[in-house]
Design a protein around this motif. Structure first.
Motif, PDB file in Angstrom:
ATOM      1  N   VAL A 174       0.836  -1.209   0.000  1.00 47.89           N
ATOM      2  CA  VAL A 174       0.000   0.000   0.000  1.00 47.89           C
ATOM      3  C   VAL A 174       0.864   1.249   0.000  1.00 47.89           C
ATOM      4  O   VAL A 174       0.599   2.227  -0.724  1.00 47.89           O
ATOM      5  CB  VAL A 174      -0.952  -0.033   1.213  1.00 47.89           C
ATOM      6  N   LEU A 175       1.930   1.260   0.801  1.00 49.34           N
ATOM      7  CA  LEU A 175       2.827   2.416   0.826  1.00 49.34           C
ATOM      8  C   LEU A 175       3.513   2.612  -0.527  1.00 49.34           C
ATOM      9  O   LEU A 175       3.705   3.751  -0.975  1.00 49.34           O
ATOM     10  CB  LEU A 175       3.869   2.235   1.927  1.00 49.34           C
ATOM     11  N   ALA A 176       3.903   1.494  -1.179  1.00 54.69           N
ATOM     12  CA  ALA A 176       4.542   1.606  -2.492  1.00 54.69           C
ATOM     13  C   ALA A 176       3.580   2.170  -3.533  1.00 54.69           C
ATOM     14  O   ALA A 176       3.959   3.022  -4.357  1.00 54.69           O
ATOM     15  CB  ALA A 176       5.063   0.241  -2.927  1.00 54.69           C
ATOM     16  N   ILE A 177       2.310   1.710  -3.493  1.00 52.34           N
ATOM     17  CA  ILE A 177       1.320   2.239  -4.439  1.00 52.34           C
ATOM     18  C   ILE A 177       1.071   3.723  -4.179  1.00 52.34           C
ATOM     19  O   ILE A 177       0.973   4.535  -5.104  1.00 52.34           O
ATOM     20  CB  ILE A 177       0.020   1.423  -4.336  1.00 52.34           C
ATOM     21  N   ASP A 178       1.003   4.076  -2.894  1.00 54.82           N
ATOM     22  CA  ASP A 178       0.795   5.481  -2.546  1.00 54.82           C
ATOM     23  C   ASP A 178       1.975   6.337  -2.999  1.00 54.82           C
ATOM     24  O   ASP A 178       1.790   7.430  -3.553  1.00 54.82           O
ATOM     25  CB  ASP A 178       0.597   5.600  -1.038  1.00 54.82           C
ATOM     26  N   TYR A 179       3.182   5.857  -2.794  1.00 57.11           N
ATOM     27  CA  TYR A 179       4.358   6.636  -3.197  1.00 57.11           C
ATOM     28  C   TYR A 179       4.474   6.723  -4.709  1.00 57.11           C
ATOM     29  O   TYR A 179       4.893   7.754  -5.256  1.00 57.11           O
ATOM     30  CB  TYR A 179       5.614   5.997  -2.608  1.00 57.11           C
ATOM     31  N   ALA A 180       4.111   5.624  -5.410  1.00 52.23           N
ATOM     32  CA  ALA A 180       4.189   5.650  -6.871  1.00 52.23           C
ATOM     33  C   ALA A 180       3.097   6.521  -7.487  1.00 52.23           C
ATOM     34  O   ALA A 180       3.287   7.118  -8.546  1.00 52.23           O
ATOM     35  CB  ALA A 180       4.102   4.232  -7.426  1.00 52.23           C
ATOM     36  N   THR A 181       1.942   6.633  -6.818  1.00 47.63           N
ATOM     37  CA  THR A 181       0.827   7.412  -7.359  1.00 47.63           C
ATOM     38  C   THR A 181       0.960   8.890  -7.027  1.00 47.63           C
ATOM     39  O   THR A 181       0.757   9.756  -7.880  1.00 47.63           O
ATOM     40  CB  THR A 181      -0.499   6.864  -6.818  1.00 47.63           C
ATOM     41  N   TRP A 182       1.302   9.174  -5.777  1.00 49.46           N
ATOM     42  CA  TRP A 182       1.466  10.561  -5.324  1.00 49.46           C
ATOM     43  C   TRP A 182       2.870  10.737  -4.746  1.00 49.46           C
ATOM     44  O   TRP A 182       3.076  10.670  -3.523  1.00 49.46           O
ATOM     45  CB  TRP A 182       0.424  10.907  -4.263  1.00 49.46           C
ATOM     46  N   PRO A 183       3.875  10.914  -5.599  1.00 50.23           N
ATOM     47  CA  PRO A 183       5.256  11.050  -5.089  1.00 50.23           C
ATOM     48  C   PRO A 183       5.419  12.323  -4.280  1.00 50.23           C
ATOM     49  O   PRO A 183       4.803  13.357  -4.564  1.00 50.23           O
ATOM     50  CB  PRO A 183       6.094  11.064  -6.363  1.00 50.23           C
ATOM     51  N   GLN A 184       6.247  12.245  -3.262  1.00 55.23           N
ATOM     52  CA  GLN A 184       6.531  13.370  -2.389  1.00 55.23           C
ATOM     53  C   GLN A 184       8.015  13.672  -2.426  1.00 55.23           C
ATOM     54  O   GLN A 184       8.843  12.772  -2.530  1.00 55.23           O
ATOM     55  CB  GLN A 184       6.090  13.055  -0.950  1.00 55.23           C
ATOM     56  N   GLU A 185       8.323  14.966  -2.315  1.00 56.13           N
ATOM     57  CA  GLU A 185       9.716  15.374  -2.295  1.00 56.13           C
ATOM     58  C   GLU A 185      10.326  15.062  -0.940  1.00 56.13           C
ATOM     59  O   GLU A 185       9.734  15.363   0.103  1.00 56.13           O
ATOM     60  CB  GLU A 185       9.829  16.867  -2.587  1.00 56.13           C
ATOM     61  N   GLU A 186      11.507  14.490  -0.980  1.00 56.71           N
ATOM     62  CA  GLU A 186      12.189  14.159   0.264  1.00 56.71           C
ATOM     63  C   GLU A 186      12.853  15.401   0.831  1.00 56.71           C
ATOM     64  O   GLU A 186      13.500  16.165   0.103  1.00 56.71           O
ATOM     65  CB  GLU A 186      13.244  13.069   0.019  1.00 56.71           C
ATOM     66  N   PRO A 187      12.707  15.642   2.131  1.00 59.17           N
ATOM     67  CA  PRO A 187      13.360  16.817   2.731  1.00 59.17           C
ATOM     68  C   PRO A 187      14.863  16.625   2.752  1.00 59.17           C
ATOM     69  O   PRO A 187      15.360  15.506   2.791  1.00 59.17           O
ATOM     70  CB  PRO A 187      12.781  16.842   4.157  1.00 59.17           C
ATOM     71  N   PRO A 188      15.623  17.719   2.692  1.00 50.06           N
ATOM     72  CA  PRO A 188      17.092  17.598   2.739  1.00 50.06           C
ATOM     73  C   PRO A 188      17.542  17.011   4.068  1.00 50.06           C
ATOM     74  O   PRO A 188      16.903  17.206   5.107  1.00 50.06           O
ATOM     75  CB  PRO A 188      17.579  19.039   2.556  1.00 50.06           C
ATOM     76  N   TYR A 189      18.640  16.303   3.982  1.00 45.47           N
ATOM     77  CA  TYR A 189      19.159  15.636   5.179  1.00 45.47           C
ATOM     78  C   TYR A 189      19.775  16.660   6.127  1.00 45.47           C
ATOM     79  O   TYR A 189      20.516  17.564   5.705  1.00 45.47           O
ATOM     80  CB  TYR A 189      20.214  14.600   4.786  1.00 45.47           C
ATOM     81  N   LYS A 190      19.435  16.511   7.403  1.00 45.65           N
ATOM     82  CA  LYS A 190      19.992  17.359   8.447  1.00 45.65           C
ATOM     83  C   LYS A 190      20.575  16.479   9.530  1.00 45.65           C
ATOM     84  O   LYS A 190      19.936  15.527   9.971  1.00 45.65           O
ATOM     85  CB  LYS A 190      18.914  18.261   9.042  1.00 45.65           C
ATOM     86  N   ALA A 191      21.761  16.797   9.937  1.00 47.11           N
ATOM     87  CA  ALA A 191      22.402  16.031  10.999  1.00 47.11           C
ATOM     88  C   ALA A 191      21.681  16.243  12.319  1.00 47.11           C
ATOM     89  O   ALA A 191      21.182  17.338  12.609  1.00 47.11           O
ATOM     90  CB  ALA A 191      23.870  16.439  11.128  1.00 47.11           C
ATOM     91  N   GLU A 192      21.594  15.227  13.076  1.00 46.73           N
ATOM     92  CA  GLU A 192      20.931  15.305  14.368  1.00 46.73           C
ATOM     93  C   GLU A 192      21.759  16.138  15.341  1.00 46.73           C
ATOM     94  O   GLU A 192      22.993  16.118  15.317  1.00 46.73           O
ATOM     95  CB  GLU A 192      20.713  13.898  14.935  1.00 46.73           C
ATOM     96  N   LYS A 193      21.040  16.815  16.198  1.00 47.67           N
ATOM     97  CA  LYS A 193      21.717  17.624  17.197  1.00 47.67           C
ATOM     98  C   LYS A 193      22.244  16.738  18.321  1.00 47.67           C
ATOM     99  O   LYS A 193      21.638  15.741  18.675  1.00 47.67           O
ATOM    100  CB  LYS A 193      20.756  18.662  17.773  1.00 47.67           C
ATOM    101  N   GLY A 194      23.340  17.148  18.868  1.00 43.99           N
ATOM    102  CA  GLY A 194      23.917  16.403  19.977  1.00 43.99           C
ATOM    103  C   GLY A 194      24.734  15.210  19.559  1.00 43.99           C
ATOM    104  O   GLY A 194      25.090  14.375  20.399  1.00 43.99           O
ATOM    105  N   MET A 195      25.039  15.089  18.256  1.00 42.76           N
ATOM    106  CA  MET A 195      25.870  13.975  17.812  1.00 42.76           C
ATOM    107  C   MET A 195      27.298  14.159  18.308  1.00 42.76           C
ATOM    108  O   MET A 195      27.823  15.268  18.315  1.00 42.76           O
ATOM    109  CB  MET A 195      25.868  13.883  16.284  1.00 42.76           C
ATOM    110  N   PRO A 196      27.937  13.090  18.759  1.00 45.54           N
ATOM    111  CA  PRO A 196      29.304  13.225  19.288  1.00 45.54           C
ATOM    112  C   PRO A 196      30.290  13.549  18.173  1.00 45.54           C
ATOM    113  O   PRO A 196      30.131  13.135  17.024  1.00 45.54           O
ATOM    114  CB  PRO A 196      29.579  11.845  19.893  1.00 45.54           C
ATOM    115  N   THR A 197      31.301  14.319  18.519  1.00 43.46           N
ATOM    116  CA  THR A 197      32.355  14.677  17.581  1.00 43.46           C
ATOM    117  C   THR A 197      33.591  13.848  17.864  1.00 43.46           C
ATOM    118  O   THR A 197      33.799  13.380  18.985  1.00 43.46           O
ATOM    119  CB  THR A 197      32.691  16.170  17.685  1.00 43.46           C
TER     120      THR A 197
END
Length: 734
Positions: free
Chosen positions: A66-89
């Protein structure tokens, strides 16, 4: 890369959460006030496992569809990747430790480990070996656990009880003439099962109870004359004493037990009856159909059974036209959870004497959840998970490469999947059939006959499917094990020698058939081992390979002394000594040739599968067996002294090995050059590891908490004049 301190925090949170949940669930289950019976708890756990299987096998694929049919019928733009806050350096020390682990890994990797195609092949073999090996072992354990070995003793004792004479019964082996059948039925099948001295009815074993009544079924030929073809079985309706024409009286339904013995048996036409009951009993003289003949159902009391037998004897139910009599009944032992399905067959030969036989099947048909042990349920769940994983891999391979379905091993994988599905269907059908018969026991009267042939045939089909499944899984595992030289050697030998072996096998088979026919014709009427053509051929095969149990040399000489000696010499000398030794010599020669070819083919230097596993999964091995790692023991000596002592011990061991071994093969110039490069590369890697360890020690001793060294004051001296080991390396920015 996750750092060690972050890993320790994550593992600590995981174990704390796991312990809290385990303690809470244990306290709830113990002090909640609900006490479940063991069988109910087992049913609940099986239901939970089935729900999980339903979720992962049906619900999840539907959700993703169902998710594949929904994505193939009504494609959505993926948001740009953002690094999570508090990630160790990453600090300097962590970076140096990562480099150190990388250099240590490179120290173990040789030139042979850099063959990427070979590494991918070995990686694929590892996955197949784990999957097929675990599935094969689990299948073997499941087959062994479901087969009760103690049923042999019950089968053997039941055959003896009905075959031999006892103090209370008349043995089936003592029936020589037709009229003695009535005595056997009266003494063994009626009086022994209604014995007043026995608490539960049967005189022999009180634990076994007869389910339903006896069924007497005779098969009659249309004509008493015996020709060369198969006989035609009678299915006409007769009046008592086998008189014609048959006339239906108005009281026939009221006294149906009187008229049924002379009317052909009626079976409900259905798909399962045609599939499971449409078989023949292979007798000594003919093949007798299961769905046919004239049936008598005995009564549930002793007096009525004796009246029935007297009626059958008086009206000649058994006469010279009777070809075979079948006595069918079923017994059940609640203590052993076992059914015993007995079929006593008496064939009326055209020579006059009777040919009896006892057939006993001891099976465990009640295989519900309540009847299984915890170990059986665990093994079945593990096997189901492995089969699902195996089927997932096969379907994924076909989905991404549809052309692979034409490959032979892909067809074998699909066959394994279909056999598992077929085995599951047969198991469900057997449980349904057995449950239906048990419901009939609860609701019907004791005068009904309960036919357990259908669940018995399903049980036999399940055994056959398990046998095929074990064979084909073993063959698939053999394909996976082709990375080993032993399996390659054997497979190449079979592939190259099959024409010669098949030709020699045909010659041996033709000679066996000829000798078997020659021995069966003059000796068949006097020796039981030669009375049938197939049995004579099998007897010749036994005797030629040295198995002579039950075979006397005198049985070869009923056709004459000269002919017997000639056939005996042909069988023993020509077949057993010459042809079988030639057969073994041919296989040995091909083994030798194939072994030489494999040595030439494998002469190229590449790593073995074991060397790949040591490097690929060495880190896993070290983590799992970290507690077994040997610690450094100074033993009152300095580090330099211990190193010097270890080097001397290694040198002594090397000298002793050289003395024990034969002279080593001299290396070629290319091999010497490769060995020189390998040693030099290894030396430079060791130098890099030691240098990096010194740098880590310097950062830990002189640097801050992140491993950054302090900036030295400015100096007029030229940095190029400073030795390499004292030069400051740039720190890694945070």
């Amino acid at each position: 890369m996750i750092f060690k301190n972050v890993q320790s925090k994550d593992w600590a949170c995981f174990w704390v959460t796991f312990v809290v949940l385990l303690v809470c669930l244990s306290l709830i289950s113990v002090y909640s006030g609900f006490v479940h019976e063991s069988q109910r708890f087992r049913t609940m756990m099986v239901t939970l496992i089935l729900v999980l299987f339903f979720q992962f096998l049906i619900y999840e694929p539907l959700r993703f569809l169902v998710l594949a049919i929904d994505y193939a019928t009504w494609p959505q733009e993926e948001p740009p990747y953002k690094a999570e806050k508090g990630m160790p350096t990453q600090n300097n020390i962590a970076y140096l430790k990562v480099r150190l682990r990388s250099l240590r890994s490179e120290l173990l990797i040789t030139e042979g480990h850099r063959n990427e195609a070979l590494n991918r092949r070995y990686k694929h073999i590892t996955g197949d070996l784990v999957l097929y090996g675990l599935m094969f072992l689990t299948l073997m354990v499941m087959v062994v656990m479901q087969a009760d070995q103690y049923h042999y003793y019950n089968t053997y004792n039941m055959q003896r009880l009905f075959w031999d004479n006892t103090s209370e019964t008349f043995g089936l082996s003592q029936i020589y003439l037709l009229y003695q059948i009535h005595n056997f039925l009266r003494i063994t099948m009626v009086e022994a099962f209604f014995n007043p001295n026995a608490h539960y009815g049967w005189w022999a074993i009180e634990q076994w109870q007869k389910i339903g009544v006896l069924r007497l079924r005779q098969v009659r030929g249309v004509d008493t004359r015996i020709g060369l073809g198969e006989p035609r079985w009678d299915d006409m309706t007769y009046a008592p004493e086998w008189r014609l024409p048959y006339q239906r009286m108005h009281y026939t339904d009221k006294f149906w037990r009187i008229y049924d013995p002379f009317r052909p048996a009626k079976h409900e036409p259905s798909f399962l009856n045609g599939l499971l009951l449409n078989f023949d009993h292979h007798g000594c003289l003919h093949h007798y159909p299961e769905l046919g003949g004239y049936v008598v159902l005995m009564m549930s009391t002793k007096a009525n059974c004796l009246k029935q037998l007297e009626y059958l004897r008086k009206y000649n139910w058994l006469n010279q036209n009777t070809s075979a009599l079948f006595i069918d009944f079923t017994m059940y032992n609640a203590d052993a959870n076992a059914f015993t399905v007995l079929t006593l067959r008496i064939e009326n030969s055209p020579f006059g004497p009777q040919i009896p036989r006892v057939h006993v099947d001891s099976v465990r048909m009640l295989a519900t959840v309540e009847m299984k042990t915890k170990a059986e349920l665990f093994v079945m769940v593990v096997y189901a998970i492995l089969v699902i994983q195996f089927a997932r891999g096969v379907l994924s391979k076909i989905w991404h490469d549809p052309g692979s379905i034409r490959q032979a091993w892909t067809i074998v994988d699909l066959t394994i999947c279909m056999l598992n599905v077929f085995l599951l269907g047969l198991s469900i059908m057997r449980d349904i059939e057995t449950s239906t018969l048990l419901e009939m026991i609860e609701t019907f009267t004791k005068g009904q006959y309960l036919d357990f042939q259908r669940p018995l045939r399903l049980h036999q089909f399940m055994a056959i499917v398990k046998g095929f499944l074990v064979c084909i899984t073993t063959m698939r595992l053999w394909k996976v094990l082709q990375f080993a030289a032993v399996f390659q050697h054997f497979t190449q030998t079979l592939f190259s020698a099959w024409r010669a072996v098949a030709s020699l096998g045909v010659i041996i088979l033709v000679l066996l058939m000829g000798v078997g026919i020659a021995l069966a014709v003059p000796n068949g009427n006097n020796a039981v081992v030669f009375h049938h053509l197939i049995k004579a051929v099998v007897t010749c095969l036994w005797y030629s390979v040295g198995y002579n149990a039950g075979i006397r040399p005198t049985e070869f000489f009923y056709g004459g002394l000269v002919l017997g000696i000639l056939l005996y010499l042909v069988l023993v000398f020509l077949l057993a000594i010459i042809l079988l030794n030639v057969f073994a010599s041919v296989i040995y020669d091909y083994f030798h040739v194939t072994g030489r070819d494999l040595k030439e083919h494998l002469g190229r230097k590449h790593i073995s599968f074991l060397e790949f596993l040591i490097i690929e999964y060495g880190d896993v091995w070290r983590r799992c067996f970290r507690c077994l790692r040997r610690k450094y023991q100074p033993s009152g000596r300095t580090v330099a002294q211990n190193v010097e002592r270890a080097l001397k011990e290694q040198e002594l061991d090397r000298i002793q090995k050289r003395r024990r071994k034969s002279p080593e093969k001299r290396l070629t110039n290319e091999e010497r050059q490769a060995d020189y490069l390998r040693r030099g590369e290894r030396m430079f890697k060791l130098m890099a590891i030691l240098s990096l360890q010194v740098e880590i020690l310097e950062c830990l001793m002189l640097g801050d908490k992140d491993g950054n060294l302090p900036t030295p004051p400015e100096s007029d001296s030229d940095p190029e004049d400073m030795p390499e080991m004292y030069r400051r390396r740039p720190s890694i920015p945070r």
